[in-house]
Design a protein around this motif. Sequence first.
Motif, PDB file in Angstrom:
ATOM      1  N   LYS A 137       0.837  -1.201   0.000  1.00 18.80           N
ATOM      2  CA  LYS A 137       0.000   0.000   0.000  1.00 18.80           C
ATOM      3  C   LYS A 137       0.874   1.254   0.000  1.00 18.80           C
ATOM      4  CE  LYS A 137      -4.124  -1.843   0.330  1.00 18.80           C
ATOM      5  NZ  LYS A 137      -5.140  -1.644  -0.695  1.00 18.80           N
ATOM      6  N   LEU A 138       2.116   1.072   0.436  1.00 18.60           N
ATOM      7  CA  LEU A 138       3.031   2.210   0.529  1.00 18.60           C
ATOM      8  C   LEU A 138       4.257   1.926  -0.333  1.00 18.60           C
ATOM      9  CD1 LEU A 138       3.827   4.903   1.911  1.00 18.60           C
ATOM     10  CD2 LEU A 138       4.742   3.563   3.804  1.00 18.60           C
ATOM     11  N   GLY A 139       4.401   2.675  -1.407  1.00 21.01           N
ATOM     12  CA  GLY A 139       5.527   2.472  -2.313  1.00 21.01           C
ATOM     13  C   GLY A 139       6.754   3.258  -1.867  1.00 21.01           C
ATOM     14  N   VAL A 140       7.932   2.755  -2.223  1.00 17.48           N
ATOM     15  CA  VAL A 140       9.152   3.431  -1.802  1.00 17.48           C
ATOM     16  C   VAL A 140      10.028   3.836  -2.998  1.00 17.48           C
ATOM     17  CG1 VAL A 140       9.144   2.273   0.435  1.00 17.48           C
ATOM     18  CG2 VAL A 140      10.468   1.277  -1.432  1.00 17.48           C
ATOM     19  N   SER A 141       9.488   3.710  -4.196  1.00 15.14           N
ATOM     20  CA  SER A 141      10.296   3.973  -5.391  1.00 15.14           C
ATOM     21  C   SER A 141      10.825   5.401  -5.468  1.00 15.14           C
ATOM     22  CB  SER A 141       9.486   3.721  -6.652  1.00 15.14           C
ATOM     23  OG  SER A 141       8.948   2.450  -6.616  1.00 15.14           O
ATOM     24  N   ILE A 150      12.582  -2.530   7.366  1.00 14.89           N
ATOM     25  CA  ILE A 150      12.206  -1.341   6.600  1.00 14.89           C
ATOM     26  C   ILE A 150      13.408  -0.781   5.841  1.00 14.89           C
ATOM     27  CG2 ILE A 150      11.519   1.092   6.882  1.00 14.89           C
ATOM     28  CD1 ILE A 150       9.440   0.168   8.846  1.00 14.89           C
ATOM     29  N   MET A 151      14.528  -0.657   6.538  1.00 12.28           N
ATOM     30  CA  MET A 151      15.722  -0.093   5.890  1.00 12.28           C
ATOM     31  C   MET A 151      16.158  -0.927   4.705  1.00 12.28           C
ATOM     32  SD  MET A 151      18.386   1.183   8.672  1.00 12.28           S
ATOM     33  CE  MET A 151      18.008   2.453   9.832  1.00 12.28           C
ATOM     34  N   GLU A 152      16.197  -2.255   4.916  1.00 10.80           N
ATOM     35  CA  GLU A 152      16.689  -3.116   3.843  1.00 10.80           C
ATOM     36  C   GLU A 152      15.767  -3.066   2.628  1.00 10.80           C
ATOM     37  OE1 GLU A 152      17.237  -6.810   5.893  1.00 10.80           O
ATOM     38  OE2 GLU A 152      18.949  -5.973   6.993  1.00 10.80           O
ATOM     39  N   ASN A 153      14.477  -3.092   2.890  1.00  8.95           N
ATOM     40  CA  ASN A 153      13.527  -3.055   1.767  1.00  8.95           C
ATOM     41  C   ASN A 153      13.597  -1.746   1.011  1.00  8.95           C
ATOM     42  OD1 ASN A 153      11.639  -5.463   1.387  1.00  8.95           O
ATOM     43  ND2 ASN A 153      12.009  -5.336   3.583  1.00  8.95           N
ATOM     44  N   ILE A 154      13.827  -0.679   1.717  1.00 10.75           N
ATOM     45  CA  ILE A 154      13.934   0.618   1.046  1.00 10.75           C
ATOM     46  C   ILE A 154      15.225   0.693   0.232  1.00 10.75           C
ATOM     47  CG2 ILE A 154      14.303   3.088   1.458  1.00 10.75           C
ATOM     48  CD1 ILE A 154      12.185   2.811   3.706  1.00 10.75           C
ATOM     49  N   LYS A 155      16.306   0.243   0.847  1.00 11.39           N
ATOM     50  CA  LYS A 155      17.612   0.329   0.163  1.00 11.39           C
ATOM     51  C   LYS A 155      17.633  -0.488  -1.135  1.00 11.39           C
ATOM     52  CE  LYS A 155      20.185   3.042   2.755  1.00 11.39           C
ATOM     53  NZ  LYS A 155      20.990   4.169   2.342  1.00 11.39           N
ATOM     54  N   LYS A 156      16.860  -1.592  -1.136  1.00 13.20           N
ATOM     55  CA  LYS A 156      16.809  -2.436  -2.347  1.00 13.20           C
ATOM     56  C   LYS A 156      16.249  -1.643  -3.531  1.00 13.20           C
ATOM     57  CE  LYS A 156      15.589  -6.671  -0.236  1.00 13.20           C
ATOM     58  NZ  LYS A 156      14.380  -7.429   0.057  1.00 13.20           N
TER      59      LYS A 156
END
Length: 451
Positions: free
Chosen positions: A188-192, A218-224
């Motif tokens: 539901k929340l995109g980080v692109s 959270i950090m790892e998923n965002i950094k990817k």
Amino acid sequence: MVAKPLKPNSPSSLFESKQPHGTGRIGSRRQDSNIKAVTSGDTPYTSASTFEELNLSPELLKGVYVEMKFEKPSKIQAISLPMILNPPFKDLIAQAHNGSGKTTCFTLGMLSRVDPKLKAPQAFCICPTRELAIQNLEVLRKMGKYTGITSECGVPMDHIPIHQRPPIMAQVVIGTLGTIKSWMSTKKLGVSFLKILVFDEADHMLAEDGFKGESLYIMENIKKISSHCQVLLFSATFNDVVKNFTSMVVNDDHNQLFIKKEELSLESVKQYKVNVPDEFAKVMVVKDRIFEFGERVGQTIIFVRTRNSATMLHRSLADLGYDCTTIQGALRQEDRDKIVKEFKDGLTQVLISTDLLARGFDQQQVNLVINYDLPVKHDNRTAPDCEVYLHRIGRAGRFGCKGAVFNLLCGETDNMIMSKIESHFGTKVTEVPDWRSEDDFKAALRSAGLL
Ligand code: ADP
Ligand code: MG
């Protein structure tokens, strides 16, 4: 202010390559003196002494002056904002005193880095409690009033099941770990388009007995997905274990600001200890002293160790005819929000709280903090939790205001815990000689500048 490199071969030797830099003599408020600035690489950061020097947009400047009514940056703001706002937008680990204005650092950071024309989530701020997320969002909305930047609060809401939520479109999202994580994992929340990720109370968010697992997720998923996302970690406390760990979760080439623990206590907040013979006497001190004088000196927060002790104290006071409100995690979310709002609006004078409000809660009218129970480690009730102690007492004395803390000690263990806290911070906590003496309390409040 002195810039110092970290000691080689210390547990923080990851930072050995960092060069000390930047010793701008900005701001002279006692509460944020002695910040050690260590910046990496050869980026020529200079500290700003006015908000104009920070190159904020005119809309943001207006928010700072008109809405917030700030005149000039505090020291942590003056030092950290140029690091946050200027390319190459390095990650930052920043420690500064309680009440010294850290929220403004990351709020201006988020508002400046968001592109108002891009309608997508670009900045997240993750907080340990719903109360802090709501408070930080209120600051962001006030400060960003003229920017047109949209924001959303990511805290648990009983009445909205996640699958019924539309995707999050807001440009800034401030919330708790649990909610942000679940919004991310349910897509539901995109980080692109994420440019900046903030952790408030970062030491707790990265502590083994805090929220380390979820924060790393959270950090790892965002950094990817957004590898260039700038990470900001703010807190008043970073114990050695967390300090070492934080340097591993941010980019190698990051900036850091740290303070020695002996320099963390606020001079404007006087600390006292009161020996009492039993629990009955503790209730009497609260009734006869806090309710008696508290009202004259501002609002009071009474910290207790457990939800159960909160309920017991509340009931004892109510039986004696004294009104107060209590907040703890077992309450319904709407009730928590209502209790905080009433206290912030000044409708209630005394608030009993578990450590739910120990961190971050900002209310300038709070001049008195009572440690009804001393803060101890969850897994060892005879070991002090020094970080929580510092955060609790930091609820008084916001941004240089005067304050007093009364630690109620009952028995030898309490005295032993208190002396460990004193030696940890290198502070001397003054004894109030007689718990029954009105004059002794008056003298303490007078000496704290409150009467
Ligand atoms: P902390 O460093 O503990 O997170 P906060 O960011 O909550 O501190 O700020 C503490 C208080 O100081 C707030 O009420 C805030 O509005 C006020 N404050 C912050 N910066 C300034 C400033 N530059 N001038 C005046 N007041 C400020
Ligand atoms: Mg804060």
